[in-house]
Motif scaffolding. Structure first.
Motif, mmCIF file in Angstrom:
data_model
loop_
_atom_site.group_PDB
_atom_site.id
_atom_site.type_symbol
_atom_site.label_atom_id
_atom_site.label_comp_id
_atom_site.label_asym_id
_atom_site.label_seq_id
_atom_site.Cartn_x
_atom_site.Cartn_y
_atom_site.Cartn_z
ATOM 1 N N PHE A 1 -8.675 9.286 -5.107
ATOM 2 C CA PHE A 1 -8.082 8.574 -3.970
ATOM 3 C C PHE A 1 -8.922 8.819 -2.721
ATOM 4 O O PHE A 1 -9.761 9.719 -2.676
ATOM 5 C CB PHE A 1 -6.627 8.988 -3.733
ATOM 6 C CG PHE A 1 -6.426 10.463 -3.543
ATOM 7 C CD1 PHE A 1 -6.613 11.051 -2.302
ATOM 8 C CD2 PHE A 1 -6.037 11.269 -4.599
ATOM 9 C CE1 PHE A 1 -6.421 12.405 -2.126
ATOM 10 C CE2 PHE A 1 -5.844 12.621 -4.426
ATOM 11 C CZ PHE A 1 -6.022 13.195 -3.195
ATOM 12 N N ASP B 1 -5.258 6.976 1.580
ATOM 13 C CA ASP B 1 -4.216 6.821 0.563
ATOM 14 C C ASP B 1 -3.127 7.880 0.662
ATOM 15 O O ASP B 1 -2.102 7.762 -0.028
ATOM 16 C CB ASP B 1 -4.836 6.889 -0.838
ATOM 17 C CG ASP B 1 -5.774 5.726 -1.104
ATOM 18 O OD1 ASP B 1 -5.555 4.661 -0.482
ATOM 19 O OD2 ASP B 1 -6.709 5.887 -1.904
ATOM 20 N N SER C 1 0.862 -1.189 0.000
ATOM 21 C CA SER C 1 0.000 0.000 0.000
ATOM 22 C C SER C 1 0.893 1.233 0.000
ATOM 23 O O SER C 1 1.321 1.699 1.052
ATOM 24 C CB SER C 1 -0.921 -0.003 1.218
ATOM 25 O OG SER C 1 -0.157 -0.079 2.404
ATOM 26 N N ARG C 2 1.224 1.706 -1.185
ATOM 27 C CA ARG C 2 2.079 2.878 -1.315
ATOM 28 C C ARG C 2 1.244 4.154 -1.190
ATOM 29 O O ARG C 2 0.062 4.176 -1.510
ATOM 30 C CB ARG C 2 2.801 2.867 -2.671
ATOM 31 C CG ARG C 2 3.730 1.686 -2.881
ATOM 32 C CD ARG C 2 4.506 1.859 -4.175
ATOM 33 N NE ARG C 2 5.446 0.783 -4.411
ATOM 34 C CZ ARG C 2 5.193 -0.297 -5.145
ATOM 35 N NH1 ARG C 2 3.990 -0.432 -5.696
ATOM 36 N NH2 ARG C 2 6.104 -1.212 -5.323
ATOM 37 N N VAL C 3 1.886 5.214 -0.725
ATOM 38 C CA VAL C 3 1.190 6.485 -0.622
ATOM 39 C C VAL C 3 0.929 7.027 -2.030
ATOM 40 O O VAL C 3 1.731 6.843 -2.945
ATOM 41 C CB VAL C 3 2.014 7.497 0.193
ATOM 42 C CG1 VAL C 3 2.161 7.040 1.623
ATOM 43 C CG2 VAL C 3 3.376 7.735 -0.438
ATOM 44 N N LYS C 4 -0.193 7.691 -2.176
ATOM 45 C CA LYS C 4 -0.539 8.292 -3.459
ATOM 46 C C LYS C 4 0.052 9.692 -3.554
ATOM 47 O O LYS C 4 0.176 10.396 -2.534
ATOM 48 C CB LYS C 4 -2.057 8.375 -3.597
ATOM 49 C CG LYS C 4 -2.768 7.033 -3.608
ATOM 50 C CD LYS C 4 -2.468 6.261 -4.878
ATOM 51 C CE LYS C 4 -3.206 4.933 -4.896
ATOM 52 N NZ LYS C 4 -4.653 5.087 -4.979
ATOM 53 N N ARG D 1 -5.613 14.591 5.246
ATOM 54 C CA ARG D 1 -6.705 13.622 5.124
ATOM 55 C C ARG D 1 -8.073 14.274 5.343
ATOM 56 O O ARG D 1 -9.088 13.802 4.803
ATOM 57 C CB ARG D 1 -6.495 12.481 6.105
ATOM 58 C CG ARG D 1 -5.352 11.560 5.696
ATOM 59 C CD ARG D 1 -5.131 10.428 6.681
ATOM 60 N NE ARG D 1 -4.092 9.526 6.205
ATOM 61 C CZ ARG D 1 -3.631 8.474 6.873
ATOM 62 N NH1 ARG D 1 -4.137 8.199 8.084
ATOM 63 N NH2 ARG D 1 -2.693 7.703 6.353
ATOM 64 N N GLN E 1 1.250 5.783 -12.394
ATOM 65 C CA GLN E 1 0.085 6.456 -11.839
ATOM 66 C C GLN E 1 -0.216 7.788 -12.532
ATOM 67 O O GLN E 1 -1.223 8.408 -12.238
ATOM 68 C CB GLN E 1 0.294 6.715 -10.346
ATOM 69 C CG GLN E 1 0.388 5.447 -9.522
ATOM 70 C CD GLN E 1 0.178 5.736 -8.057
ATOM 71 O OE1 GLN E 1 -0.374 6.760 -7.697
ATOM 72 N NE2 GLN E 1 0.632 4.827 -7.203
ATOM 73 N N SER F 1 3.002 12.193 1.132
ATOM 74 C CA SER F 1 2.406 12.322 -0.191
ATOM 75 C C SER F 1 2.799 13.619 -0.888
ATOM 76 O O SER F 1 2.783 13.690 -2.124
ATOM 77 C CB SER F 1 0.882 12.240 -0.088
ATOM 78 O OG SER F 1 0.480 11.003 0.449
#
Length: 703
Positions: free
Chosen positions: A615, A619, A447-450, A603, A661, A624
């Motif tokens: 997203f 995420d 689960s990589r940061v967006k 967030r 991405q 980020s």
């Protein structure tokens, strides 16, 4: 020959003295008498009234008459009187509180003993005979050791300074002894103590043991050492301390015959530490203490105050303190070679490994275990399943690998081979390699940061302006700085990874004119057109490297204006030049913006507009903004090598991830591939000639 000395006591009519009384058990006040004979010297010490002292002397003289007959005419001329009248007339048989006995000047009133002047001069002659020489005859060296041994009775601490002098005999041939630098340093220490004898006579209580005031026992083994102390007015002391892993690894045993440390060495260390514990708890000067130990060599070394072998024998005694101090500093520097969070994680991993080894009855260095990778496999499995992991939950293969790396580094830090690797090839053991590969194949998707789009940064800024809160405004400015300078969380806010940028790390320019941010007029700071950050201790940054940005043209989303706003806030609130850019003042106190607060703020905005941008709030995080800045440069067709330099990435992994991405980059790829995918190959020699004309009939495009 007679040496009679009267001890100062209750019934002695000697003159009073201003010397401090000796410490330790109280002296017996009643009449006392003691007689000793050394070769042809009769020595008496007595305490009492003058008639009592005379009685003690008469007893000695009468005993001599009973043992030795008087002189007669038949005796040869060489025979002398058993009790020399000539010497008694000179004062040998008279009582005194200050007397020279067997070459020592004893003062019973002051309770001191010292060397006479002629013996001090002899001592200096011995030192002069060795000064500047590299070799000395074996006979003279033994003479030197013998005389020093006899003279150290009045040299406090002298008995513990023979190690280097005894070790010199190990480097001698049949006729001469080599005088190394360590030996000369030891002799120099002796000479300094000898010069001090004239200024400070030795207290008898310092060298003559009495009934012990404190009694204790100690013991030592592979795992550690400890002991207990008892005494009047002293709360019983119970202490223990473990030996470091590198000490345990070098202990000689049936499984480690190549070790360099014996159990007697550990016992000796236990005795030294045992006494050190007591002297730190109470004043032991001029007191006798009894240390009980069951190791004969350690007890002998303690009484002799020297050893015959020493791992650090080549280090002069005068340099040992500096060496140990520098070694501690070097170890501290080695532990500081990584960021604090990594060092703390490594220590925690090693603690887990130590507990695991204890549970299976093994030492942390697996002493005596021939197949160490097998033990590591079990350890890795228990980490993987969460049985030993700090979180108590199953972990990924990367975490297992980190634990194993910490164990390998722990072995290497004490000079032991890394158990993960094969001795000859230094490659990871095949079994451990396959086990980690299996974990990698079964890991869930990462689960990589967006990347953070600039629209969300604008929303954070708008919400901060509406609230007008200093903390919210600071968060919005810091998010812009992270976006434009591709900063990690620890570089623009408080984190455990690295040090955030400070006010003194910033430079501002108006054209080519540089303005110090801490002293320039505020009006000039507001007109700045260019801003730079100087890297100091930040991760992957070259120390002293400077990266700058010009104005973006936007009234808010501008690296220069965001920097200016932080400088104005800090200066208006009286911050020091070393204050972090993420500092804010709350209720009269300075605090710093944390990465947790940055993540919460981002967030919160992602909850409102995130779905429209592709997203969810989970995420994105404080990391980020860095990925978002790199994505913006990538979509702007900036060369990837430039992006890698600005972001201080040492590999292109992040850039390859961003490529996948980036919607503006990928949206035309399908049409481009379809258009350019129609091609033909030059026929090879093995292609049949009859097939070549058919290639022209194949359509190049779809209908």
């Amino acid at each position: 020959m007679f040496w009679l000395a009267a001890a100062a006591g209750l019934f002695c009519n000697a003159a009073p003295t201003d010397a401090p009384p000796p410490r330790g058990p109280s002296l017996m006040p009643g009449p006392l008498a003691y007689t000793d004979v050394f070769v042809d010297d009769a020595i008496q010490l007595a305490q009492g009234t003058p008639p009592q002292l005379s009685f003690v002397r008469h007893c000695l003289l009468q005993s001599l008459d009973k043992v030795f007959r008087p002189l007669d005419d038949s005796d040869p001329i060489t025979r002398q009187e058993p009790a020399s009248v000539k010497k008694m007339l000179k004062g040998d048989a008279c009582w005194a509180t200050l007397k020279t006995v067997l070459g020592w000047q004893v003062d019973s009133l002051r309770g001191t003993i010292e060397l006479p002047q002629h013996r001090l001069e002899r001592l200096h002659q011995l030192f002069d005979s060795c000064r500047g020489r590299t070799r000395l005859s074996l006979k003279k060296w033994y003479q030197l050791l013998g005389e020093l041994r006899s003279m150290t009775l009045a040299i406090p601490g002298g008995t513990g300074m023979f190690t280097q002098l005894q070790l010199a005999l190990r480097h001698s041939d049949s006729t001469r002894v080599k005088l190394t630098a360590a030996v000369h340093d030891q002799l120099a220490d002796f000479e300094r103590l000898a010069c001090d004898l004239g200024n400070r006579p030795t207290r008898i209580a310092e060298i003559v043991p009495s009934a012990p005031t404190y009694v204790g026992a100690c013991d030592a083994a592979r795992t550690g050492m400890g002991g207990v102390w008892f005494g009047p007015g002293l709360q019983p002391i119970l202490w223990r301390h473990p030996f470091p892993s590198h000490i345990q690894a070098q202990l000689v045993s049936s499984d480690n015959l190549a070790g360099t440390i014996t159990n007697s060495d550990l016992e000796l260390a236990g005795i030294l530490c045992h006494n050190d514990v007591l002297v730190h708890a109470t004043d032991c000067s001029e007191l006798t203490i009894a240390t009980l130990c069951d190791n004969t060599p350690a007890v002998a070394w303690t009484h002799r105050a020297s050893i015959s072998t020493c791992p650090l024998a080549s280090i002069p005694a005068s340099a040992c303190h500096d060496f140990c101090r520098d070694l501690r500093l070097a170890e501290t520097a080695a532990s500081s070679g990584v960021v604090p969070s990594r060092a703390s994680s490594t220590r925690s991993d090693w603690a887990v490994w130590t507990a695991f080894c204890t549970s299976i009855g093994q030492s942390s260095l697996l002493t005596g275990v021939t197949d160490k990778p097998r033990v590591l496999q079990v350890f890795a499995h228990r980490i993987r399943t969460g049985q030993l992991a700090r979180s108590g939950l199953p972990v990924r293969s990367r975490t297992v690998e980190d634990y194993l790396r910490s164990v390998g580094q722990g072995f290497a830090s004490v000079g032991a081979p890394d158990p993960r690797k094969q001795p000859r090839t230094q490659l990871t053991d095949f079994r451990i390699y396959r086990q980690l590969r299996s974990y990698t194949r079964t890991d869930p998707s990462p689960s990589r940061v967006k990347p953070l789009p600039v629209q969300l940064l604008h929303h954070v800024r708008q919400q901060a302006v509406v609230s007008g809160n200093a903390t919210d405004l600071a968060v919005s400015d810091l998010a812009y700085l992270a976006f434009f300078w591709l900063l990690r969380p620890g570089e623009y806010c408080t984190s455990s990874d690295t040090q955030p940028f400070r006010l003194c790390d910033v430079q501002l320019f108006i054209g080519d004119t540089r303005m110090p941010p801490t002293t320039a007029p505020l009006e000039d700071i507001q007109r700045a057109t260019f801003a730079t950050l100087t890297f100091t201790t930040q991760k992957n940054g070259v120390r002293g490297e400077v990266i700058g940005h010009a104005r973006s043209g936007h009234p808010d989303a501008c690296p220069v204006l965001a920097t200016v706003r932080r400088i104005l806030y800090l200066r208006n609130n009286g911050a020091l030049p070393t204050a972090a850019l993420c500092s804010v003042r709350r209720q009269g106190r300075w605090t710093t913006i944390t990465s947790h607060l940055i993540t919460e703020t981002i967030r919160l905005s992602a909850t409102l507009i995130g779905p429209t941008l592709g997203f969810l709030p989970a995420d994105v995080s404080a990391r980020s903004a860095r990925a978002g800045g790199a994505m913006a440069l990538l979509c702007g067709r900036v060369d990837t090598s430039i992006i890698q330099l600005v972001g201080r990435w040492r590999s292109d992994v992040m850039l390859r991830y961003l490529h996948l991405q980036a919607f503006p980059l990928m949206k035309h790829f399908a049409r481009t591939m379809l258009t350019a995918g129609s091609f033909q190959l030059v026929p090879g020699q093995n292609v049949p000639p009859s097939v070549a004309p058919l290639l022209a009939e194949v359509p190049n495009t779809l209908p």
